[in-house]
Design a protein around this motif. Structure first.
Motif, PDB file in Angstrom:
ATOM      1  N   LEU A  60       0.575   7.332 -13.171  1.00 39.57           N
ATOM      2  CA  LEU A  60      -0.883   7.197 -13.086  1.00 39.57           C
ATOM      3  C   LEU A  60      -1.336   5.835 -13.579  1.00 39.57           C
ATOM      4  O   LEU A  60      -2.236   5.215 -12.997  1.00 39.57           O
ATOM      5  N   SER A  61      -0.688   5.338 -14.644  1.00 39.01           N
ATOM      6  CA  SER A  61      -1.035   4.007 -15.161  1.00 39.01           C
ATOM      7  C   SER A  61      -0.676   2.917 -14.162  1.00 39.01           C
ATOM      8  O   SER A  61      -1.404   1.935 -13.997  1.00 39.01           O
ATOM      9  N   LEU A  62       0.468   3.087 -13.487  1.00 39.68           N
ATOM     10  CA  LEU A  62       0.878   2.094 -12.484  1.00 39.68           C
ATOM     11  C   LEU A  62      -0.177   1.965 -11.393  1.00 39.68           C
ATOM     12  O   LEU A  62      -0.568   0.849 -11.019  1.00 39.68           O
ATOM     13  N   ALA A  83       3.536   6.353  -5.098  1.00 42.72           N
ATOM     14  CA  ALA A  83       3.386   6.587  -6.534  1.00 42.72           C
ATOM     15  C   ALA A  83       2.321   7.646  -6.800  1.00 42.72           C
ATOM     16  O   ALA A  83       2.484   8.505  -7.688  1.00 42.72           O
ATOM     17  N   THR A  84       1.229   7.598  -6.058  1.00 40.13           N
ATOM     18  CA  THR A  84       0.169   8.597  -6.212  1.00 40.13           C
ATOM     19  C   THR A  84       0.666   9.992  -5.848  1.00 40.13           C
ATOM     20  O   THR A  84       0.396  10.976  -6.548  1.00 40.13           O
ATOM     21  N   GLN A  85       1.409  10.082  -4.736  1.00 42.22           N
ATOM     22  CA  GLN A  85       1.944  11.376  -4.321  1.00 42.22           C
ATOM     23  C   GLN A  85       2.960  11.904  -5.341  1.00 42.22           C
ATOM     24  O   GLN A  85       2.981  13.107  -5.650  1.00 42.22           O
ATOM     25  N   LEU A  86       3.786  10.992  -5.866  1.00 39.12           N
ATOM     26  CA  LEU A  86       4.782  11.412  -6.845  1.00 39.12           C
ATOM     27  C   LEU A  86       4.122  11.854  -8.147  1.00 39.12           C
ATOM     28  O   LEU A  86       4.614  12.776  -8.822  1.00 39.12           O
ATOM     29  N   PRO A 132      12.318  15.623  -5.984  1.00 40.19           N
ATOM     30  CA  PRO A 132      13.296  14.557  -5.670  1.00 40.19           C
ATOM     31  C   PRO A 132      12.991  13.825  -4.355  1.00 40.19           C
ATOM     32  O   PRO A 132      13.290  12.636  -4.225  1.00 40.19           O
ATOM     33  N   SER A 133      12.407  14.538  -3.389  1.00 37.64           N
ATOM     34  CA  SER A 133      12.105  13.871  -2.116  1.00 37.64           C
ATOM     35  C   SER A 133      10.986  12.844  -2.298  1.00 37.64           C
ATOM     36  O   SER A 133      11.022  11.761  -1.694  1.00 37.64           O
ATOM     37  N   LEU A 134      10.011  13.170  -3.142  1.00 38.51           N
ATOM     38  CA  LEU A 134       8.938  12.212  -3.415  1.00 38.51           C
ATOM     39  C   LEU A 134       9.459  11.034  -4.225  1.00 38.51           C
ATOM     40  O   LEU A 134       9.015   9.893  -4.038  1.00 38.51           O
ATOM     41  N   THR A 145       0.838  -1.206   0.000  1.00 34.94           N
ATOM     42  CA  THR A 145       0.000   0.000   0.000  1.00 34.94           C
ATOM     43  C   THR A 145       0.868   1.248   0.000  1.00 34.94           C
ATOM     44  O   THR A 145       0.549   2.248  -0.680  1.00 34.94           O
ATOM     45  N   ALA A 146       1.973   1.222   0.732  1.00 37.63           N
ATOM     46  CA  ALA A 146       2.876   2.379   0.798  1.00 37.63           C
ATOM     47  C   ALA A 146       3.485   2.683  -0.570  1.00 37.63           C
ATOM     48  O   ALA A 146       3.709   3.862  -0.915  1.00 37.63           O
TER      49      ALA A 146
END
Length: 488
Positions: free
Chosen positions: A397-399, A122-125, A132-134, A116-117
């Protein structure tokens, strides 16, 4: 007068033996596997020959101890052994299923939480793909998943090894019990009926049968001499010990590469029969080993699918340099999964967050290729041709969109954990029911064969009085004879 003395003497000897038996019962009241003894008393007859003043006849001549009888109920014993097999199976199964449930935890370090993390990162990025931190958080989440996979795989492997070790120990103990039972069978054939030695041998026999019933389900068939034939599982199962043979069968254990266990029985004729134990500790261990192998197989499938998912993600997307991304994760199963070790090492710049666009046109001012240059090394890595960036966060987004469905890794992990929890819940109910049945069966057996101190106290008083009465008979006969002699 001599008959009166003989009657008194027979009573003293018989009741003395009865008092000794009561003393043995009291001494062994708390001895596990001891069955209460009772003395078999019967009339003692005397015979007179055909003399001139006598006619041939038989008359009561007192009492005699015909032997020591062991109090036992074969039906209740068989029921107790059956419930012992069921209880041992259920408790062993519950023990290892519960351990597996703990290993597949959904805490902060569990595979499910770490998966889940990854999707959360990935959503936040995707909201800010240049941060770079994300990007570093995304790589860190991926690394945490690989660690969780390896830890869980290691735990399941250790549990599988423990199950195998316990099974080998149990098989060795079973074979030792079979050897001992074969020797007891031989001794029983030579022991006199209703003798103290036979009662002791029968105690040993039934103690061994109780031990065997804890290892596996057994079926027993007793001979008139007390020897027993034991089969595995039921009356059609492989013979473990025959009452007609002094050589027992050998229980064997085979372990597969995935940790699954198989039990077989090698008979006296060296014929090997494969048999699945239906009860006892061995049944619980075989079942637990199968479950552990299934969980490991499911975990390996999720690990390899995770590797494939990230490989496709990197291949289908492009980095900021406009080239397909390198593999972030490698491994063929949960035990070997890990971050890709490359030169140069993986960095945040290797994340293929974007979707590819059109090819970058060639530079018209670039120098023409040198026709005299050496041919390129066919083994040299091919440098991908850069492409224009399509959507900067499109691949991320696809991931997220394509990997979190009903058949996604998160849902598969959740289904496995839920199934394990249901198995543990069912095992707890079975263990509780089997334990209650075992306690009831052994209580019923103990009520028949166990030593009651209250009962032994009553018997002690009865035989003490009978002993005193016999002594009085001897005293009366002596005084009467003395009175007769005093007449002369």
């Amino acid at each position: 007068m001599s008959d009166l003395l003989s009657i008194g003497r027979s009573g003293v000897l018989a009741y003395q033996g009865a008092l000794q038996t009561i003393g043995e019962n009291v001494t062994n009241a708390d001895t596990a596997g001891y069955s209460r003894r009772s003395v078999v008393l019967k009339e003692q007859s005397t015979y007179s020959g055909a003399f001139s003043l006598n006619r041939s006849a038989s008359a009561f001549g007192g009492v005699q101890a015909a032997g020591v009888q062991r109090v036992w109920d074969q039906y209740k014993a068989a029921n107790a052994w059956a419930t012992n097999s069921d209880s041992s199976n259920a408790s062993t199964r519950l023990q290892y299923l519960s351990t597996m449930e703990t290993m597949m935890n959904d805490t902060n370090n569990g595979v499910g939480t770490r998966l889940t993390a990854v999707f959360t990162a990935a959503t936040q990025l995707s909201a800010n793909p240049a941060d770079p931190s994300l990007r570093q958080a995304f790589l860190g989440a991926i690394n945490d998943v690989t660690t969780a996979f390896r830890t869980t795989a290691s735990n399941l492997s250790s549990l599988s090894n423990t199950i195998g070790t316990q099974a080998r120990v149990q098989v060795d103990q079973t074979n030792n019990a079979l050897d001992a039972l074969a020797k007891v069978n031989l001794s029983l054939k030579l022991a006199a009926v209703n003798s103290p030695a036979r009662a002791q041998l029968e105690d040993q026999r039934d103690n061994i049968l109780g031990t065997l019933s804890g290892s596996m389900a057994i079926d027993t068939s007793f001979e008139a001499d007390g020897s027993v034939t034991v089969r595995m599982n039921n009356s059609t199962g492989p013979v473990l010990v025959s009452s007609k043979s002094t050589i027992p069968s050998q229980v064997q254990l085979q372990s597969a590469s995935d940790g699954q266990l198989q039990i077989s029985v090698r008979g006296e004729d060296n014929l090997v029969q494969t048999a699945i134990p239906t009860g006892g500790t061995l049944a619980g261990l075989v079942g637990a080993a199968t479950t552990a192998a299934d969980r490991t197989r499911q975990l390996n499938g999720m690990a390899t699918d995770f590797v494939t998912m990230l490989h496709d993600f990197q291949t289908n997307g492009v980095t900021d340099a406009g080239i397909p991304g390198r593999d972030l994760v490698t491994g063929t199963d949960a035990a070997s999964i890990g971050m890709a070790v490359t030169d140069p090492p993986i960095t945040v710049a290797d994340i293929a967050a974007a979707t590819p666009g059109a090819a970058i046109p060639a530079d018209p001012n670039a120098p023409a290729p040198d026709p005299n240059a050496p041919a390129p090394d066919p083994n040299a890595p091919v440098t991908p041709t850069p492409v224009q960036i399509g959507v900067a966060n499109g691949n991320l987004l696809s991931l997220v969109a394509n990997s979190r469905g009903s058949d996604g890794l998160e849902q598969r992990w959740k289904s496995m954990v839920t199934d394990q929890a249901l198995q543990v819940s069912s095992a707890k109910l079975q263990d509780s029911a089997a334990s209650t049945s075992k306690d009831t069966a052994y209580s019923a057996l103990d009520a028949t064969t166990g030593v009651s101190l209250d009962n032994e106290a009553a018997e002690l008083l009865r035989f003490q009085q009978a002993y005193s009465a016999s002594a009085k008979v001897i005293q009366t006969a002596r005084e009467t004879m003395q009175s007769i002699l005093d007449l002369f």
